[in-house]
Design a protein around this motif. Structure first.
Motif, PDB file in Angstrom:
ATOM      1  N   TYR A 260       0.257  28.595  44.353  1.00 50.52           N
ATOM      2  CA  TYR A 260       1.428  29.299  44.843  1.00 50.52           C
ATOM      3  C   TYR A 260       2.252  28.362  45.734  1.00 50.52           C
ATOM      4  O   TYR A 260       1.738  27.381  46.262  1.00 50.52           O
ATOM      5  CB  TYR A 260       1.032  30.519  45.676  1.00 50.52           C
ATOM      6  CG  TYR A 260      -0.015  31.405  45.057  1.00 50.52           C
ATOM      7  CD1 TYR A 260       0.331  32.393  44.157  1.00 50.52           C
ATOM      8  CD2 TYR A 260      -1.363  31.258  45.387  1.00 50.52           C
ATOM      9  CE1 TYR A 260      -0.637  33.223  43.585  1.00 50.52           C
ATOM     10  CE2 TYR A 260      -2.337  32.070  44.819  1.00 50.52           C
ATOM     11  CZ  TYR A 260      -1.964  33.053  43.921  1.00 50.52           C
ATOM     12  OH  TYR A 260      -2.927  33.862  43.356  1.00 50.52           O
ATOM     13  N   VAL A 261       3.517  28.724  45.917  1.00 53.15           N
ATOM     14  CA  VAL A 261       4.350  28.048  46.903  1.00 53.15           C
ATOM     15  C   VAL A 261       4.603  29.038  48.032  1.00 53.15           C
ATOM     16  O   VAL A 261       5.077  30.159  47.799  1.00 53.15           O
ATOM     17  CB  VAL A 261       5.684  27.574  46.296  1.00 53.15           C
ATOM     18  CG1 VAL A 261       6.549  26.914  47.371  1.00 53.15           C
ATOM     19  CG2 VAL A 261       5.433  26.591  45.148  1.00 53.15           C
ATOM     20  N   ALA A 262       4.274  28.649  49.250  1.00 50.61           N
ATOM     21  CA  ALA A 262       4.444  29.539  50.397  1.00 50.61           C
ATOM     22  C   ALA A 262       5.918  29.827  50.639  1.00 50.61           C
ATOM     23  O   ALA A 262       6.758  28.922  50.586  1.00 50.61           O
ATOM     24  CB  ALA A 262       3.813  28.915  51.640  1.00 50.61           C
ATOM     25  N   ALA A 263       6.233  31.075  50.910  1.00 49.63           N
ATOM     26  CA  ALA A 263       7.605  31.458  51.226  1.00 49.63           C
ATOM     27  C   ALA A 263       8.002  30.898  52.586  1.00 49.63           C
ATOM     28  O   ALA A 263       7.173  30.741  53.482  1.00 49.63           O
ATOM     29  CB  ALA A 263       7.744  32.980  51.220  1.00 49.63           C
ATOM     30  N   ARG A 264       9.286  30.603  52.719  1.00 52.19           N
ATOM     31  CA  ARG A 264       9.764  29.985  53.957  1.00 52.19           C
ATOM     32  C   ARG A 264       9.758  30.951  55.141  1.00 52.19           C
ATOM     33  O   ARG A 264       9.330  30.599  56.239  1.00 52.19           O
ATOM     34  CB  ARG A 264      11.190  29.464  53.728  1.00 52.19           C
ATOM     35  CG  ARG A 264      11.858  28.853  54.964  1.00 52.19           C
ATOM     36  CD  ARG A 264      13.194  28.244  54.615  1.00 52.19           C
ATOM     37  NE  ARG A 264      13.021  27.288  53.523  1.00 52.19           N
ATOM     38  CZ  ARG A 264      12.541  26.057  53.685  1.00 52.19           C
ATOM     39  NH1 ARG A 264      12.209  25.639  54.892  1.00 52.19           N
ATOM     40  NH2 ARG A 264      12.412  25.253  52.657  1.00 52.19           N
ATOM     41  N   SER A 265      10.240  32.162  54.934  1.00 49.83           N
ATOM     42  CA  SER A 265      10.515  33.015  56.088  1.00 49.83           C
ATOM     43  C   SER A 265       9.914  34.408  55.995  1.00 49.83           C
ATOM     44  O   SER A 265      10.339  35.324  56.692  1.00 49.83           O
ATOM     45  CB  SER A 265      12.032  33.132  56.282  1.00 49.83           C
ATOM     46  OG  SER A 265      12.647  33.616  55.101  1.00 49.83           O
ATOM     47  N   GLU A 266       8.922  34.569  55.126  1.00 53.22           N
ATOM     48  CA  GLU A 266       8.254  35.865  55.028  1.00 53.22           C
ATOM     49  C   GLU A 266       6.815  35.644  54.595  1.00 53.22           C
ATOM     50  O   GLU A 266       6.483  34.581  54.046  1.00 53.22           O
ATOM     51  CB  GLU A 266       8.976  36.761  54.024  1.00 53.22           C
ATOM     52  CG  GLU A 266       9.029  36.184  52.632  1.00 53.22           C
ATOM     53  CD  GLU A 266       9.918  36.995  51.703  1.00 53.22           C
ATOM     54  OE1 GLU A 266       9.693  36.920  50.478  1.00 53.22           O
ATOM     55  OE2 GLU A 266      10.826  37.678  52.190  1.00 53.22           O
ATOM     56  N   PRO A 267       5.949  36.610  54.846  1.00 48.93           N
ATOM     57  CA  PRO A 267       4.549  36.449  54.441  1.00 48.93           C
ATOM     58  C   PRO A 267       4.410  36.265  52.939  1.00 48.93           C
ATOM     59  O   PRO A 267       5.093  36.913  52.150  1.00 48.93           O
ATOM     60  CB  PRO A 267       3.899  37.750  54.917  1.00 48.93           C
ATOM     61  CG  PRO A 267       4.753  38.213  56.049  1.00 48.93           C
ATOM     62  CD  PRO A 267       6.150  37.822  55.657  1.00 48.93           C
ATOM     63  N   SER A 268       3.536  35.367  52.561  1.00 50.33           N
ATOM     64  CA  SER A 268       3.237  35.110  51.162  1.00 50.33           C
ATOM     65  C   SER A 268       2.053  35.956  50.728  1.00 50.33           C
ATOM     66  O   SER A 268       1.514  36.752  51.501  1.00 50.33           O
ATOM     67  CB  SER A 268       2.955  33.627  50.950  1.00 50.33           C
ATOM     68  OG  SER A 268       4.077  32.843  51.292  1.00 50.33           O
ATOM     69  N   LYS A 269       1.628  35.781  49.514  1.00 52.93           N
ATOM     70  CA  LYS A 269       0.484  36.507  48.971  1.00 52.93           C
ATOM     71  C   LYS A 269      -0.761  36.253  49.820  1.00 52.93           C
ATOM     72  O   LYS A 269      -1.032  35.126  50.227  1.00 52.93           O
ATOM     73  CB  LYS A 269       0.229  36.030  47.541  1.00 52.93           C
ATOM     74  CG  LYS A 269      -0.998  36.628  46.851  1.00 52.93           C
ATOM     75  CD  LYS A 269      -1.183  36.013  45.492  1.00 52.93           C
ATOM     76  CE  LYS A 269      -2.450  36.513  44.813  1.00 52.93           C
ATOM     77  NZ  LYS A 269      -2.385  37.944  44.472  1.00 52.93           N
ATOM     78  N   VAL A 270      -1.494  37.310  50.111  1.00 57.83           N
ATOM     79  CA  VAL A 270      -2.772  37.175  50.821  1.00 57.83           C
ATOM     80  C   VAL A 270      -3.825  36.692  49.830  1.00 57.83           C
ATOM     81  O   VAL A 270      -3.978  37.263  48.752  1.00 57.83           O
ATOM     82  CB  VAL A 270      -3.206  38.508  51.444  1.00 57.83           C
ATOM     83  CG1 VAL A 270      -4.546  38.342  52.152  1.00 57.83           C
ATOM     84  CG2 VAL A 270      -2.153  39.016  52.423  1.00 57.83           C
ATOM     85  N   ILE A 271      -4.532  35.634  50.196  1.00 60.43           N
ATOM     86  CA  ILE A 271      -5.570  35.086  49.339  1.00 60.43           C
ATOM     87  C   ILE A 271      -6.922  35.479  49.910  1.00 60.43           C
ATOM     88  O   ILE A 271      -7.246  35.148  51.062  1.00 60.43           O
ATOM     89  CB  ILE A 271      -5.440  33.560  49.236  1.00 60.43           C
ATOM     90  CG1 ILE A 271      -4.125  33.209  48.537  1.00 60.43           C
ATOM     91  CG2 ILE A 271      -6.630  32.949  48.491  1.00 60.43           C
ATOM     92  CD1 ILE A 271      -3.778  31.750  48.581  1.00 60.43           C
ATOM     93  N   HIS A 272      -7.673  36.184  49.124  1.00 59.36           N
ATOM     94  CA  HIS A 272      -9.017  36.600  49.523  1.00 59.36           C
ATOM     95  C   HIS A 272     -10.024  35.629  48.908  1.00 59.36           C
ATOM     96  O   HIS A 272     -10.020  35.419  47.691  1.00 59.36           O
ATOM     97  CB  HIS A 272      -9.294  38.030  49.059  1.00 59.36           C
ATOM     98  CG  HIS A 272      -8.436  39.049  49.705  1.00 59.36           C
ATOM     99  ND1 HIS A 272      -8.788  39.724  50.861  1.00 59.36           N
ATOM    100  CD2 HIS A 272      -7.197  39.526  49.357  1.00 59.36           C
ATOM    101  CE1 HIS A 272      -7.821  40.554  51.205  1.00 59.36           C
ATOM    102  NE2 HIS A 272      -6.848  40.462  50.318  1.00 59.36           N
ATOM    103  N   ILE A 273     -10.865  35.050  49.751  1.00 58.40           N
ATOM    104  CA  ILE A 273     -11.865  34.099  49.276  1.00 58.40           C
ATOM    105  C   ILE A 273     -13.111  34.865  48.869  1.00 58.40           C
ATOM    106  O   ILE A 273     -13.753  35.516  49.703  1.00 58.40           O
ATOM    107  CB  ILE A 273     -12.216  33.061  50.363  1.00 58.40           C
ATOM    108  CG1 ILE A 273     -10.928  32.448  50.943  1.00 58.40           C
ATOM    109  CG2 ILE A 273     -13.132  31.983  49.787  1.00 58.40           C
ATOM    110  CD1 ILE A 273     -10.044  31.775  49.941  1.00 58.40           C
ATOM    111  N   ALA A 274     -13.440  34.802  47.590  1.00 57.16           N
ATOM    112  CA  ALA A 274     -14.570  35.562  47.072  1.00 57.16           C
ATOM    113  C   ALA A 274     -15.884  34.920  47.513  1.00 57.16           C
ATOM    114  O   ALA A 274     -15.968  33.713  47.684  1.00 57.16           O
ATOM    115  CB  ALA A 274     -14.504  35.613  45.557  1.00 57.16           C
TER     116      ALA A 274
END
Length: 274
Positions: A260-274
């Motif tokens: 993914y590419v992190a968004a500049r000014s808002e929260p990006s997708k939450v990544i859950h580590i399995a």
């Protein structure tokens, strides 16, 4: 364990990393209001935050620190060089001395059930570090603001389950862009920032079959585009998979892990580590 970029870019950085019991921020380079709004989207408040890890003292990593510290008094973890530089920044206002918790590169810090491992990086700051954070066997690395990398960098980041990795600029955009010559040279130098291609090359050295996610972050607003960063890194990994890069054949393809590419000014997708 989960990780989420609340904001990421040359204009401000704030990353959340946490477990069920422990909640951390890595850098607060955006306003206190934006930090609180980002946490709210994650179902958290600043009262839930157990510590703020600071990578270095540049404004895009500490802009909101003074306001948040005076309001919430959260422990601040940073190297001694970074702490002294923060104290010298008059624009932040007064931060209570007792909130600072000095850390050293390659010496782990335990915050409740998370273990934080600072690592040295090459950047034009007082004493900058990146952070590896683990919960049991789950490990994430947050690595931005480095002009170059070496064997130490690669060894320090091996085996991560997720990575937030700098892909700051497209070299061609930077070279023909409006920045003055000295600033272009700073960004391109060994104490500047990683280009898209160099980020891809570093990622090739870190690939393994249990890597769960890669987030490209700290993109320059003026000298990069999300699609350029994504494609440049994807190409590097693809070429490595095909054995077209010397000594980089990994057997891992871009389709084997989400990127993914992190968004500049808002929260990006939450990544859950399995």
């Amino acid at each position: 364990m989960r990780i989420c970029s609340i904001a990421s870019g040359s204009s401000g950085n704030c990353i959340y990393v946490g477990s069920d019991a422990t909640h951390l921020l890595v850098d607060v380079g955006i306003s206190g209001k934006r930090t609180e709004a980002g946490l709210k989207e994650l179902g958290l408040t600043m009262r839930d935050i157990d510590g703020i890890l600071i990578t270095h003292e540049h404004a895009d990593h500490i802009a909101g620190l003074g306001v948040l510290e005076r309001k919430y008094e959260v422990p601040v973890y940073a190297t001694r060089g970074t702490i002294e530089a923060i104290k010298g920044n008059k624009s932040l206002g007064k931060i209570p001395e007792e909130l600072f918790c000095p850390v050293c590169a390659d010496e782990k810090v335990i915050i409740k059930d998370l273990t934080c491992n600072p690592m040295r990086i090459s950047h034009d700051a007082a004493e900058p570090v990146a952070y590896r954070i683990s919960h049991g066997r789950k490990k994430v690395g947050i690595v931005t603001d480095l002009g170059t990398y070496n064997d130490y960098t690669v060894e320090s980041l091996k085996g991560m389950d997720a990575l937030l990795l700098e892909a700051n600029h497209d070299v061609n955009m930077l070279q023909v862009g409006p920045y003055p010559y000295y600033l272009k040279q700073r960004i391109l130098g060994d104490r500047g920032h990683l280009s898209n291609e160099r980020a891809g090359q570093l990622l090739c050295d870190l690939l393994h079959d249990k890597l769960q996610a890669v987030v490209l972050g700290h993109l320059s607003k003026e000298n990069n585009l999300p699609e350029l960063a994504y494609e440049a890194v994807r190409v590097e990994v693809t070429m490595a998979c095909m054995g077209e890069k010397e000594d980089r054949q990994s057997g891992i393809r871009p389709s084997d892990f989400p990127m993914y590419v992190a968004a500049r000014s808002e929260p990006s997708k939450v990544i859950h580590i399995a």
